[in-house]
Motif scaffolding. Structure first.
Motif, PDB file in Angstrom:
ATOM      1  N   ALA A  68       1.054  -1.337   0.155  1.00  0.00           N
ATOM      2  CA  ALA A  68       0.025  -0.109  -0.035  1.00  0.00           C
ATOM      3  C   ALA A  68       0.919   1.130   0.075  1.00  0.00           C
ATOM      4  N   ILE A  69       1.904   1.075   0.945  1.00  0.00           N
ATOM      5  CA  ILE A  69       2.730   2.342   0.831  1.00  0.00           C
ATOM      6  C   ILE A  69       3.661   2.546  -0.479  1.00  0.00           C
ATOM      7  N   VAL A  70       3.787   1.677  -1.299  1.00  0.00           N
ATOM      8  CA  VAL A  70       4.460   1.585  -2.608  1.00  0.00           C
ATOM      9  C   VAL A  70       3.452   2.079  -3.670  1.00  0.00           C
ATOM     10  N   GLN A  71       2.233   1.700  -3.255  1.00  0.00           N
ATOM     11  CA  GLN A  71       1.188   2.181  -4.366  1.00  0.00           C
ATOM     12  C   GLN A  71       0.912   3.678  -4.214  1.00  0.00           C
ATOM     13  N   ALA A  72       1.177   4.128  -3.040  1.00  0.00           N
ATOM     14  CA  ALA A  72       0.880   5.579  -2.528  1.00  0.00           C
ATOM     15  C   ALA A  72       1.911   6.401  -3.437  1.00  0.00           C
ATOM     16  N   PHE A  73       3.257   5.832  -3.653  1.00  0.00           N
ATOM     17  CA  PHE A  73       4.361   6.572  -4.254  1.00  0.00           C
ATOM     18  C   PHE A  73       4.148   6.532  -5.825  1.00  0.00           C
ATOM     19  N   ALA A  74       3.594   5.226  -6.155  1.00  0.00           N
ATOM     20  CA  ALA A  74       3.139   5.106  -7.767  1.00  0.00           C
ATOM     21  C   ALA A  74       2.269   6.154  -8.135  1.00  0.00           C
ATOM     22  N   VAL A  75       0.958   6.103  -7.364  1.00  0.00           N
ATOM     23  CA  VAL A  75      -0.010   6.917  -7.794  1.00  0.00           C
ATOM     24  C   VAL A  75       0.485   8.367  -7.802  1.00  0.00           C
ATOM     25  N   ALA A  76       1.166   8.978  -6.814  1.00  0.00           N
ATOM     26  CA  ALA A  76       1.765  10.262  -6.720  1.00  0.00           C
ATOM     27  C   ALA A  76       2.609  10.341  -8.034  1.00  0.00           C
ATOM     28  N   ALA A  77       3.289   9.400  -8.360  1.00  0.00           N
ATOM     29  CA  ALA A  77       4.651   9.468  -9.523  1.00  0.00           C
ATOM     30  C   ALA A  77       3.481   9.655 -10.948  1.00  0.00           C
ATOM     31  N   VAL A  78       2.481   8.751 -10.923  1.00  0.00           N
ATOM     32  CA  VAL A  78       1.825   8.988 -12.011  1.00  0.00           C
ATOM     33  C   VAL A  78       0.998  10.417 -12.251  1.00  0.00           C
ATOM     34  N   VAL A  79       0.544  10.985 -11.272  1.00  0.00           N
ATOM     35  CA  VAL A  79      -0.239  12.167 -11.288  1.00  0.00           C
ATOM     36  C   VAL A  79       0.864  13.097 -11.503  1.00  0.00           C
ATOM     37  N   VAL A  80       2.084  13.107 -10.990  1.00  0.00           N
ATOM     38  CA  VAL A  80       2.889  14.083 -11.262  1.00  0.00           C
ATOM     39  C   VAL A  80       3.232  14.032 -12.671  1.00  0.00           C
ATOM     40  N   ALA A  81       3.403  12.710 -13.443  1.00  0.00           N
ATOM     41  CA  ALA A  81       3.863  12.733 -14.935  1.00  0.00           C
ATOM     42  C   ALA A  81       2.979  13.390 -15.629  1.00  0.00           C
ATOM     43  N   VAL A  82       1.554  12.881 -15.236  1.00  0.00           N
ATOM     44  CA  VAL A  82       0.351  13.732 -16.154  1.00  0.00           C
ATOM     45  C   VAL A  82       0.450  15.180 -16.134  1.00  0.00           C
ATOM     46  N   ALA A  83       0.674  15.574 -14.901  1.00  0.00           N
ATOM     47  CA  ALA A  83       0.764  17.148 -14.574  1.00  0.00           C
ATOM     48  C   ALA A  83       1.860  17.578 -15.250  1.00  0.00           C
ATOM     49  N   ARG A  84       2.903  17.101 -15.307  1.00  0.00           N
ATOM     50  CA  ARG A  84       4.141  17.620 -15.797  1.00  0.00           C
ATOM     51  C   ARG A  84       4.427  17.189 -17.283  1.00  0.00           C
ATOM     52  N   HIS A  85       3.673  16.425 -17.831  1.00  0.00           N
ATOM     53  CA  HIS A  85       3.685  15.674 -19.008  1.00  0.00           C
ATOM     54  C   HIS A  85       5.097  15.115 -19.302  1.00  0.00           C
ATOM     55  N   THR A  86       5.575  14.253 -18.385  1.00  0.00           N
ATOM     56  CA  THR A  86       6.773  13.483 -18.287  1.00  0.00           C
ATOM     57  C   THR A  86       6.530  12.040 -18.605  1.00  0.00           C
ATOM     58  N   ALA A  87       7.555  11.009 -18.881  1.00  0.00           N
ATOM     59  CA  ALA A  87       7.316   9.913 -19.035  1.00  0.00           C
ATOM     60  C   ALA A  87       6.504   9.183 -18.180  1.00  0.00           C
ATOM     61  N   LEU A  88       5.453   8.537 -18.677  1.00  0.00           N
ATOM     62  CA  LEU A  88       4.238   7.936 -18.132  1.00  0.00           C
ATOM     63  C   LEU A  88       4.430   6.516 -17.832  1.00  0.00           C
ATOM     64  N   TRP A  89       5.235   5.780 -18.629  1.00  0.00           N
ATOM     65  CA  TRP A  89       5.071   4.258 -18.582  1.00  0.00           C
ATOM     66  C   TRP A  89       5.590   3.644 -17.484  1.00  0.00           C
ATOM     67  N   GLY A  90       6.764   4.201 -16.819  1.00  0.00           N
ATOM     68  CA  GLY A  90       7.484   3.723 -15.800  1.00  0.00           C
ATOM     69  C   GLY A  90       6.611   3.940 -14.662  1.00  0.00           C
ATOM     70  N   PRO A  91       5.836   5.028 -14.306  1.00  0.00           N
ATOM     71  CA  PRO A  91       5.008   5.137 -12.972  1.00  0.00           C
ATOM     72  C   PRO A  91       3.929   4.054 -13.110  1.00  0.00           C
ATOM     73  N   LEU A  92       3.277   4.294 -14.301  1.00  0.00           N
ATOM     74  CA  LEU A  92       2.135   3.251 -14.717  1.00  0.00           C
ATOM     75  C   LEU A  92       2.263   1.983 -14.552  1.00  0.00           C
ATOM     76  N   GLY A  93       3.636   1.367 -15.044  1.00  0.00           N
ATOM     77  CA  GLY A  93       4.026   0.091 -14.611  1.00  0.00           C
ATOM     78  C   GLY A  93       4.300  -0.468 -13.430  1.00  0.00           C
ATOM     79  N   LEU A  94       4.742   0.513 -12.632  1.00  0.00           N
ATOM     80  CA  LEU A  94       5.080   0.264 -11.202  1.00  0.00           C
ATOM     81  C   LEU A  94       3.775   0.004 -10.310  1.00  0.00           C
TER      82      LEU A  94
END
Ligand SMILES: Nc1ncnc2c1ncn2[C@@H]1O[C@H](COP(=O)(O)OP(=O)(O)OP(=O)(O)O)[C@@H](O)[C@H]1O
Length: 549
Positions: free
Chosen positions: A33-59
């Protein structure tokens, strides 16, 4: 009610592994669940900043798969733990009760409730509550430490508010324990009353009194219902209270992160991760609260089971050592020659049933040598009681009993739902050596062979509970056939011919006499023919004086 009773794992070593496995899976779920919190945050940041999405999405996808697998594993291990524990507790209860004398066993209805519903309700306690407790001890600390690395302020808010949850949970838990205790007692009373009524239903119906019992059943059920609703009310209220407290605390973290985001003193990624991580610190404790209510009955039942199986002052040092003599210790054979000249005996014995104020037997000395001992006496003078003392089923209030391994044929022999074969070999000592030939021979001697041969499945014919399908006389004869198959050096029979016609009575008299050729046989009977053949005749009088011939 203790949060955790370590006696459980001591008494049931087989339960240790599944409980530990559940605790480990719970911790792994928390980490995921803790790792998931980081993964969700990374996905949101990637979407907001238009950076690479596949890494966080894969995680994120990988974490979700892991969590699903862990949830499946929890269910599997929970059912393993549950059955392991409830079956283990039932075995433990029955072993302990059977090893004790009849006086130290619980009342049948209470015993039945404890061994059935009681043991089942412990499943929830072990499979849900204990793993939640393990997770609650580990995960909040893990979540707070992770949070401290991400955002110190959020960690501080969680550290200040988190202790309120266990305090609340403990306060509510105390009230729940009382409510749960009341509910458990009400259920035991309901089960006991219902069992008694079902047993007496034929008599009550015959006298047209059956319907009157419904009022009593209704009243006892109402007590059970009120106690159940009180427990449920507490469960809902406490869940709501813990939920509210946790929500307010998470809201405090969210507001503080929001304000600092607008001030620009925290980045989007860590801020979001802090908001998503905060609930993970409260969730394990909230879950303990929830599971505690579901498992409260189990915890209460567990307490009763552990009390019931703990050694009594009269138990030997090992609680599981039977106080009754074991059959394996004495077997019929040439070695069966007692140096004292008699096999089993009662010396100067008095006996009083627990909870009564009157001796049923007093100053009774009864020595049973090999051969036939017949006990007679008016009804109620304690003949059955004396047999039970001789067989070691009861312990004398004063005086000395020297029981040996025995086979007791009661007035109403116990027959269980199962085949005729399994009923005949019920006594453990008969099972190994009882070939079908021996079973048929025993049935022939008690006059049941023709009847059983006529049955479509012969020895495999199933009987219902309490020998349903046989008449009272046939049941009594099956009981005597079982005694023939037993190797016990002492055979005690309580009115074995009470339900029989003259032909069957004569058969059973012969069986008793043949049994007495190489063992000690004691029979309660009024049959003149047996009295005439007795090697010893003992008459019990109402004052429990022994008059020997
Ligand atoms: N479980 C019990 N609790 C209390 N008293 C009991 C219990 N069982 C029997 N008694 C009492 O003990 C006395 C002796 O009972 P017991 O069954 O040994 O007599 P008995 O001589 O075998 O009677 P019967 O010939 O009618 O079978 C009776 O007065 C009975 O009321």
């Amino acid at each position: 009610m203790k949060p955790f009773d370590s006696r459980l794992l001591r008494l049931l070593p087989g339960a240790r592994r599944p409980v530990l496995a559940l605790g480990a899976i719970g911790v792994a779920q928390g980490v995921a669940a803790i790792v998931q919190a980081f993964a969700v945050a990374a996905v949101v940041v990637a979407v907001a900043r238009h950076t690479a999405l596949w890494g966080p999405l894969g995680l994120l996808a990988a974490v979700l798969v892991v969590r699903a697998l862990l949830t499946g594993a929890t269910e599997l291990v929970s059912s393993w733990a549950g059955t392991e524990v409830s079956a283990g507790l039932r075995t433990l209860l029955l072993r302990t009760w059977l090893a004790r004398s009849a006086d130290q066993r619980p009342e049948p209805a209470a015993a039945q409730t404890l061994a059935t519903q009681g043991a089942t309700s412990v499943e929830t306690y072990v499979a849900r509550y204990l793993p939640a407790l393990v997770a609650a001890a580990v995960l909040p600390v893990l979540a707070v430490v992770t949070l401290a690395f991400v955002d110190l302020w959020s960690a501080l808010i969680v550290v200040l508010t988190l202790p309120l949850l266990p305090v609340f949970a403990a306060l509510i838990g105390k009230a729940t324990a009382d409510a749960s205790d009341r509910r458990w007692r009400a259920m035991a009373a309901l089960a006991g009353h219902f069992l008694d009524m079902m047993r007496g239903l034929p008599t009550l119906s015959a006298y047209g009194r059956a319907s009157r019992q419904s009022a009593t059943i209704r009243e006892v059920s109402q007590r059970h219902r009120t106690a159940t609703v009180a427990t449920l009310k507490l469960a809902f209220l406490s869940s709501a209270a813990l939920e509210l407290l946790a929500t307010i605390s998470v809201a405090l973290v969210a507001v503080s992160v929001g304000i600092r985001l607008t001030w620009g003193s925290i980045e989007l990624g860590p801020g979001l991760a802090a908001i998503l991580l905060a609930p993970e610190a409260y969730w394990p404790i909230r879950r303990v609260g929830q599971e505690f209510h579901a498992a409260a009955d189990g915890a209460q039942a567990l307490e009763d089971i552990l009390t019931s199986t703990s050694p009594t002052p009269t138990d030997r040092s090992d609680a599981h050592t039977p106080t009754r003599p074991e059959l394996s210790s004495r077997r019929v054979g040439p070695e069966l020659t007692s140096r004292r000249g008699w096999e089993a005996g009662l010396e100067d014995v008095a006996y009083r049933y627990p909870g009564t104020g009157r001796d049923v037997l007093r100053d009774l000395t009864l020595r049973v040598p090999r051969g036939l001992t017949v006990v007679t006496g008016p009804s109620g003078t304690g003949k059955t009681t004396a047999l039970e003392l001789l067989c070691g089923l009861r312990e004398p209030t004063t005086g000395q009993a020297s029981p040996i391994a025995s086979h007791l044929v009661t007035q109403r022999p116990f027959l269980t739902a199962g085949s005729i074969r399994s009923n005949l070999t019920l006594a453990g000592d008969a099972t190994d050596e009882a070939t079908d030939d021996r079973l048929w021979s025993a049935l022939r001697q008690v006059g049941l062979e023709d009847l059983v041969r006529r049955l479509p499945d012969g020895l495999g014919t199933p009987l219902g509970d309490d020998g349903f399908g046989l008449s009272a006389g046939q049941r009594a004869r099956l009981g005597v056939a079982r005694a023939l198959l037993s190797s016990a050096p002492l055979v005690a029979l309580d009115e074995p011919t009470a339900h029989l016609d003259p032909t069957s009575t004569a058969l059973i008299d012969d069986v008793v006499r043949s049994l007495a050729r190489d063992r000690a046989v004691v029979v309660v009977t009024h049959r003149p023919s047996l009295v005439a053949h007795a090697d010893q005749h003992v008459t019990l009088s109402p004052v429990a004086q022994e008059v020997a011939r």
